[in-house]
Design an enzyme around this catalytic site. Sequence first.
Site, short mmCIF file in Angstrom:
data_model
loop_
_atom_site.label_atom_id
_atom_site.label_comp_id
_atom_site.label_asym_id
_atom_site.label_seq_id
_atom_site.Cartn_x
_atom_site.Cartn_y
_atom_site.Cartn_z
N LYS A 121 0.86 -1.42 -0.16
CA LYS A 121 -0.13 -0.08 -0.07
C LYS A 121 0.84 1.19 0.14
O LYS A 121 0.58 2.10 -0.77
CB LYS A 121 -1.00 0.08 1.10
N ARG B 41 -9.42 0.55 8.88
CA ARG B 41 -8.99 -0.88 8.97
C ARG B 41 -9.99 -1.82 9.77
O ARG B 41 -9.90 -2.76 10.05
CB ARG B 41 -7.48 -0.88 9.88
N ARG C 78 11.66 -7.00 4.81
CA ARG C 78 11.46 -5.61 4.47
C ARG C 78 12.50 -4.86 5.45
O ARG C 78 12.68 -5.11 6.80
CB ARG C 78 10.10 -5.15 4.90
N ARG D 216 11.55 -3.28 11.31
CA ARG D 216 10.63 -2.63 11.86
C ARG D 216 10.23 -4.00 13.14
O ARG D 216 10.34 -5.10 12.78
CB ARG D 216 9.14 -2.45 11.28
N ARG E 267 -0.39 -9.89 12.92
CA ARG E 267 -0.91 -8.97 11.86
C ARG E 267 -1.83 -9.35 10.97
O ARG E 267 -2.91 -8.69 10.55
CB ARG E 267 0.08 -8.02 11.56
P1 ADP Z 1 1.34 -2.41 7.81
O1 ADP Z 1 0.37 -2.01 6.70
O2 ADP Z 1 2.47 -2.85 6.90
O3 ADP Z 1 0.63 -3.28 8.80
P2 ADP Z 1 1.25 0.21 9.05
O4 ADP Z 1 2.58 1.09 9.22
O5 ADP Z 1 0.17 0.57 8.16
O6 ADP Z 1 1.88 -1.28 8.35
O7 ADP Z 1 0.59 -0.05 10.45
C1 ADP Z 1 1.57 -0.68 11.42
C2 ADP Z 1 0.67 -0.84 12.76
O8 ADP Z 1 0.21 0.50 13.09
C3 ADP Z 1 -0.36 -1.44 12.72
O9 ADP Z 1 -0.17 -2.77 12.92
C4 ADP Z 1 -1.48 -0.88 13.85
O10 ADP Z 1 -0.99 -1.35 15.10
C5 ADP Z 1 -1.17 0.42 13.57
N1 ADP Z 1 -2.12 1.10 12.95
C6 ADP Z 1 -1.99 1.56 11.68
N2 ADP Z 1 -3.03 2.10 11.05
C7 ADP Z 1 -4.25 1.80 11.87
C8 ADP Z 1 -5.40 1.65 11.76
N3 ADP Z 1 -6.28 2.31 10.57
N4 ADP Z 1 -6.44 1.22 12.87
C9 ADP Z 1 -5.37 0.53 13.93
N5 ADP Z 1 -4.22 0.57 14.13
C10 ADP Z 1 -3.64 1.20 13.13
#
Ligand code: ADP
Length: 210
Positions: A13, A88, A123, A156, A167
Amino acid sequence: MKLILLGAPGAGKGTQAEKIVEKFGIPAISTGNIIRAALKEGTDMGLKAKSYMDAGQLVPDEVVIGIIKDRLKEKDCENGFILDGFPRTIPQAQALENMGIVIDKVLDIEVSDEAITKRLSGRRVCSKCANSYHIDYKKPAVDGICDACGGELIQRKDDAPETVQARLAEYHQLTEPLKDFYGKLGKLVVVEGQEEVADTTALVFAALED
Ligand code: ADP
Ligand code: ZN
């Protein structure tokens, strides 16, 4: 143009969001990046989010909804935006609607769990600017160093294999129902994530054209 990028963690994404930013000149808003920046600064919100993030769990809805509400009020969002990693959950999608925001399209990038597991284990991200690399598929010019800013590349914490499985489970349980939510509204466009970034980008741009 107001877009949402949907897809499992590691589906690409963020990478595709960057391409859309370049082509359409609208900002990409990544809740993940906003939370990680807050964490680095040691703000209350960052500290609150840390334990969830490290465990591979979603941060509570009210926290991310608050982040998005503030961010979308900023001037650069006037002519549209791409949301990367929000919503999400169904309550997050409902919160967007309650803000009176009308989304044009929801792009869902589909990648198998198996491929995701491989991608995330390799990654590496820049510790300074959050640019993302891969030890096999997207190598920096100099090992361990960010092409963009010279920062150190790190893994990370939530890309550790056990956390990746958590996740993915969260994704299937809480995020995947959004496909149906936006499908019913006639907004969902599914793109099969390809091995080559450029091939996925071509599909994404084609999906945005019609
Ligand atoms: P990825 O898409 O690789 O999981 P992100 O950087 O988008 O990575 O998200 C990392 C973490 O940040 C998620 O696992 C969650 O803990 C938190 N997070 C990000 N966006 C949201 C969201 N919209 N709702 C809840 N938690 C979120
Ligand atoms: Zn960097």
